[in-house]
Design a protein around this motif. Structure first.
Motif, short mmCIF file in Angstrom:
data_model
loop_
_atom_site.label_atom_id
_atom_site.label_comp_id
_atom_site.label_asym_id
_atom_site.label_seq_id
_atom_site.Cartn_x
_atom_site.Cartn_y
_atom_site.Cartn_z
N UNK A 41 4.89 -7.21 4.70
CA UNK A 41 5.27 -8.22 3.72
C UNK A 41 6.56 -7.84 3.00
N UNK A 42 6.69 -6.53 2.73
CA UNK A 42 7.92 -6.07 2.07
C UNK A 42 9.13 -6.33 2.98
N UNK A 101 10.34 -5.73 -3.68
CA UNK A 101 9.22 -4.94 -4.22
C UNK A 101 8.49 -5.73 -5.30
N UNK A 102 9.25 -6.37 -6.18
CA UNK A 102 8.64 -7.15 -7.27
C UNK A 102 7.78 -8.28 -6.72
N UNK A 103 8.28 -8.97 -5.69
CA UNK A 103 7.52 -10.08 -5.09
C UNK A 103 6.20 -9.56 -4.53
N UNK A 104 6.25 -8.45 -3.83
CA UNK A 104 5.03 -7.90 -3.21
C UNK A 104 4.06 -7.40 -4.28
N UNK A 105 4.58 -6.71 -5.29
CA UNK A 105 3.71 -6.23 -6.37
C UNK A 105 3.02 -7.40 -7.08
N UNK A 106 3.78 -8.44 -7.36
CA UNK A 106 3.22 -9.62 -8.02
C UNK A 106 2.16 -10.27 -7.14
N UNK A 152 -1.22 -14.51 3.00
CA UNK A 152 -0.30 -13.56 2.35
C UNK A 152 1.16 -13.91 2.63
N UNK A 153 1.48 -14.24 3.88
CA UNK A 153 2.86 -14.59 4.21
C UNK A 153 3.28 -15.89 3.50
N UNK A 154 2.37 -16.86 3.44
CA UNK A 154 2.68 -18.10 2.71
C UNK A 154 2.89 -17.81 1.23
N UNK A 155 2.07 -16.94 0.68
CA UNK A 155 2.21 -16.58 -0.73
C UNK A 155 3.55 -15.90 -0.99
N UNK A 156 3.95 -15.01 -0.09
CA UNK A 156 5.26 -14.34 -0.23
C UNK A 156 6.37 -15.38 -0.16
N UNK A 157 6.28 -16.27 0.82
CA UNK A 157 7.31 -17.31 0.96
C UNK A 157 7.40 -18.16 -0.31
#
Length: 193
Positions: A35-36, A50-55, A77-82
């Motif tokens: 994800x990172x 990093x901030x996006x993944x931590x959040x 998880x990928x949709x959430x990151x996007x």
């Protein structure tokens, strides 16, 4: 003792919904690297990625009891990151527009506002001084400057000679010039007191 690395994503999510910290740790371990990399490729900024993944993982833990997967955990998880990246980009655009707008206001706004205030003050000062002119002189001056009438038109309207009109306008300008010069001098010196 259970080996969490052998559990499927569905099993880990079931355990996570029961507040199993080890299931959360396994999901984090399983997906954080990929994800990172995904976030970093889009953002091009390591700290933001990093901030996006931590959040994302903080929200996953906070909402662990209410998350209902309609697809696989990896898709979720990928949709959430996007979505978080899109929110971040939209926020940055709004922030950039605000900063540019604020910068323009600071660069131009104060000057424009200050200039407008000064123009208004000057206009009010001129109006007051014109009002103090003798009545006939004020009438001639206003017909000349406000109504844009020629000396000949003013002379015809007031039934006086062209020379009288010219003399009245010149006298009015002379009086106003003197009074305004004094006012400007006073204003100039008051700034330094």
């Amino acid at each position: 003792m259970a080996i969490y690395s052998e559990f499927s994503d569905a099993e880990l999510m079931l355990l996570l919904s029961g507040s199993d910290g080890l299931a959360f740790a396994e999901i984090y371990q399983r997906y954080t690297g990929a994800l990172f990399i995904h976030a970093y490729r889009i953002l091009g900024d390591e700290e933001e990625a990093k901030d996006v993944i931590q959040e994302l993982f903080a929200v996953l833990w906070i909402k662990r009891n209410t998350i209902v997967l309609r697809t696989s955990l990896s898709s979720y998880l990928y949709s959430s990151v996007k979505n978080r990246i899109l929110d971040l980009i939209a926020h940055k655009k709004v922030e950039d527009r605000y900063v540019r707008s604020l910068g323009r206001f600071i660069d131009e706004g104060e000057y424009v506002t200050d200039q407008q205030v000064r123009e208004k003050e000057l206009s009010e000062l001129i109006e007051r001084e014109v009002a103090l002119l003798p009545p006939r002189m004020r009438e001639v001056f206003e017909l000349s400057r406000r109504d844009n009438l020629s000396y000949k038109e003013i002379a015809e309207e007031l039934n006086i000679s062209d020379k009288t009109v010219k003399k009245q306008v010149n006298s009015a300008l002379s009086i106003l010039r003197q009074k305004l010069d004094i006012a400007f001098l006073c204003a100039f010196f008051l700034r330094f007191l």
